[in-house]
Design an enzyme around this catalytic site. Structure first.
Site, PDB file in Angstrom:
ATOM      1  CG  PHE A  45      51.739  43.360  32.871  1.00  0.00           C
ATOM      2  CD1 PHE A  45      53.051  43.731  32.634  1.00  0.00           C
ATOM      3  CD2 PHE A  45      51.037  43.996  33.877  1.00  0.00           C
ATOM      4  CE1 PHE A  45      53.653  44.738  33.381  1.00  0.00           C
ATOM      5  CE2 PHE A  45      51.628  45.002  34.626  1.00  0.00           C
ATOM      6  CZ  PHE A  45      52.932  45.370  34.378  1.00  0.00           C
ATOM      7  CE  LYS A 101      50.461  49.668  29.233  1.00  0.00           C
ATOM      8  NZ  LYS A 101      51.828  49.782  29.744  1.00  0.00           N
TER       9      LYS A 101
END
Lengths: 414, 414
Positions: A129, A229
């Site tokens: 990421f 998340k």
């Protein structure tokens, strides 16, 4: 691999027997939506608004400044860390909650470079990421002679070759790849890095709450992760930092704010780090946001991660099987042991396909340039939801429904 | 100095004529409490719970991942920064909201050292809040040959002497001293620092919302501040960073997370800073906490800071006059132009006196070793409150009420 149930009725039977089924009612899910983006922003637990309102109206509004003592505000980074610790296989005093993933990556990478002062290389992954890559750039710029060496961590030989020169101070990897959903072997990679004299920082953003994690058992040095998340703590919720106990006395991070001080209320002029993972703290944390994390961790404290992992694999298997007729390329490893809790498919027109799915109430997301990404959250997803989502995707591809021009229009935030 | 009204009736008359009086009803204040600690944790605006609940239940719970676009989540650091900018005399694009004060001090100090690469000294103040001192230590450790030189900023000759050697890259000062309440001359100090080739970082934690601030007008380079004191955004609320436009193209901060990238959704491998103050952003921000800031900034958008300053000086004058008979040493400057919005008194038994006051419903705080600290927040404090608080303190000292052993017991967080 278990036999895959292909009918909706068979899925409903699996749901009826699901030991985690009761959790679904603890989430506030919009009507008519199948939410397959809980790997990006988890759904809202029903208990959260009440807990947040309690903090705001009772602890802040009525308790005012006294709540730093009376409501345990000062210790929240530690008490929340202790509640989170079982989810990552850590001892309660090895985890603190606070700041964001990016800041915590910065702190742990600097600490690792300082613990390994004869080495200046950070081994990272080319497909990580972006913030992991960017923060590493920000860190190595501060150390003379330091640099970043990027590898494909799913290629063990390549990883070993990157460590062979003996100049790697630390390896930074994501436990689950945010794009492909590939799960890395934490024990094997940590052992490999240690054998070559490097420390390891694990980014758990895409694995915490998706599967059991054994940081201590794997001998990991440091880890960071977010809570918005799979952990359902709300948009931008506070992140966490894990520091193995063996580093508590010696790890030195650079964001030396007063909350990480050994005796913060002495207001001494000189910084002296606390004797624990709380030396990774810096300043005051947003306690309204922390209250939402508190509510979701209460829920996670009742969830059996082994059951979560079993159901996660069943749901992802099911989705892979049911979407096979659509003919999209499967990016996620087919082997259960190498898969996180998401399924990624590839198609040049993936963006429009995801938009067409959203129009049908099936929410997944898209990662440039061509990945359709679907996250599976066992606490609030049913087998029938997966069946419906897979059916929708297959129909959209078969009928060409995604070719409608309105699905090509790009949103700013993807 | 205005004639000081000494009777409670006269105070009530001033309240009746107070143009800010209407704001008091916008705060949820506990019954029977005079709250003189809004300089540490501001009171709760009545609009806040509703705005936070809206974010949680509507934007997060119902809007889910789509709210990053639809509810403007991605831009919150910028839109909130623009709303905050008038409170510090900055252009809307010069302020971003995010992270904590400690992290933002770290970022701005590193940026300042990089903008002034031939100099390695940070000039700070010996009595600054501890996190300012500690973060500076964390920063200078990362730059070879760098160090911290501490001065008393209220001694102009001493400050000039500290700058004379020509090695100062940056001066870091608090605009208002957290302990004494002394207000520094931002224009004069900034000019002095610039004349000696140093940049300036202002810590506004104890001045923002207490008085008008003119960062642009004073030519300041950088500033940071919190929003949970006078700005009433809740415990640990997100902080802010000011970067003067002239530094936008060149300032480089080290926490190079993806939210500070020029094109974050390209997910490129290389960090390239955004072309504005948003290059000071790092990662995702706690949006539930940001919603509380949004509610309080709406309220602040309707407050006239000139009126706030006038009332602040009137309230602090009044408290100083009315507590004079108690015979405690006044630490805060008596001169209006050198005073923030707090009054600090000194006594060796100050801790017990503050506890005795709290038992009477008058909440102030204590700063070791001997400072009784009282903050005055013109939006929700009345002249009669100040009268009652001063009367309580005078009585407690006169009667020796504070000698009760229960008032000697120290709380963990002071």
């Amino acid at each position: 691999m278990p036999a895959t149930p292909l009918t909706r009725a068979a899925c409903a039977e699996l749901d009826a027997a699901d030991p985690l089924a009761g959790f679904r009612d603890e989430f506030a899910l919009p009507e008519g939506v199948v939410y397959l983006d809980g790997n990006s922003l988890g759904a809202l637990p029903k208990a959260t608004p009440g807990r947040v309102a309690e903090l705001i109206e009772k602890e802040w509004g009525h308790g005012l400044i006294g709540s730093w003592n009376d409501a345990g505000w000062w210790d929240k980074p530690r008490t929340l860390g202790a509640k989170l610790a079982p989810l990552v296989g850590a001892a309660p005093h090895e985890v603190v909650v606070g700041d964001g993933t990016s800041a915590n990556l910065f702190k742990t990478l600097v600490a690792a470079l300082r613990l390994n002062p004869d080495r200046r290389m950070v081994v990272g992954e080319a497909g990580n990421f972006s913030t992991d890559l960017y923060i590493t750039q920000g860190v190595v710029e501060l150390f003379e002679g330091a640099g970043q060496r990027l590898v494909d961590p799913d290629d063990t030989d390549g990883l070993e070759a990157a460590l062979a020169p003996g100049d790697a101070a630390v390896v930074l990897l994501s436990h689950v790849d945010y794009r492909t959903g590939a799960l890395r072997d934490m024990a094997a990679v940590t052992e490999l890095a240690h054998r070559h004299g490097a420390l390891v920082v694990w980014d758990l953003c895409h694995s915490v709450g998706a599967l059991p994690i054994e940081l201590s058992g794997c001998g990991a040095d440091f880890a960071v992760g977010c809570t918005y998340k799979y952990l359902n703590a709300g948009p931008g919720a506070p992140a966490f930092t894990y520091a193995a106990e063996r580093h508590h006395a010696t790890a030195r991070q650079p964001l030396t704010g007063w909350h990480g001080h050994a005796r913060p209320f002495d207001f001494t002029g000189d910084y002296e780090p606390a004797q624990g993972a709380d030396r990774f703290l810096s300043g005051s944390q947003p306690l309204i946001a922390a209250a939402a994390l508190e509510a979701s961790l209460e829920l996670w404290g009742r969830a059996d991660l082994k059951l979560v992992r079993e159901k996660s694999l069943a749901l992802t298997d099911l989705f892979i099987e049911l979407t096979a007729p659509a003919g999209l390329e499967l990016v996620t490893p087919r082997e259960a042991g190498r898969r996180g809790s998401q399924v990624s498919l590839r198609h040049p027109d993936g963006y429009a396909m995801v938009q067409a799915l959203i129009a049908r109430g099936v929410i997944g997301d898209f990662r440039a340039p061509d990945v359709l990404r679907f996250g599976f959250t066992p606490l609030y997803l049913r087998h029938v939801d997966v069946h419906d989502a897979a059916t929708a995707l297959t129909e959209i591809v078969r009928t060409g429904e995604w070719r409608d021009p309105r699905f090509a229009e790009r949103a700013r935030v993807t």
